[in-house]
Design a protein around this motif. Sequence first.
Motif: not given
Length: 177
Positions: A54, A57, A60-62, A64-65, A67, A69-70, A73
């Motif tokens: 995490c 990355s 890379t968190y955009s 769209k969902s 945090l 949920t990201w 995943r």
Amino acid sequence: MEELIVGAFEIEDKEVLMDEIMNRHGQDILRLVYSYVSNKEVAEDLTQDIFIKCYKSLHTYSGKSTLRTWLWRIAINHCKDFLKSWYNRNVIITEDEPTHNRTTKEMIEEVVIQQEEDDQLISAIMTLPIKYREVIYLYYYEELLIKEIALVTEVGGNTVKTRLRRAKELLKERLEE
């Protein structure tokens, strides 16, 4: 929480952000990982690995969902990778400490009965195939909506509903035995 994240991304203070993420989601991720590997020590190690992923990355968190949920995943994918790994298939992990050291003098009868029922339920859940175990965990323990589970597990909403129904049927069968 999301406001904190937006603010942390703006000032690019990854350490503060990771501390906040770990404080808010650490125990939940640990329980999720444990539901996959069924071993406390391995779950703790994998949880650390997940937070390292995490951290690396975060850029890379955009958004769209959520945090959460990201992060879920990342955790689910990491667990699935571990379960497929050579290490998991070929290394046998033993438990050095006993699992329960309780004396009956310290417990009330109702607490004992409830604990036994909880243990039976957890054992039955842990024997389910992973696709059923993960939806049970996410729905009942993490209280995610069907839509969120579908997003996290990358399957359709109807598939999630079917898996939940089938998991409940399997649990009922196993608990009635």
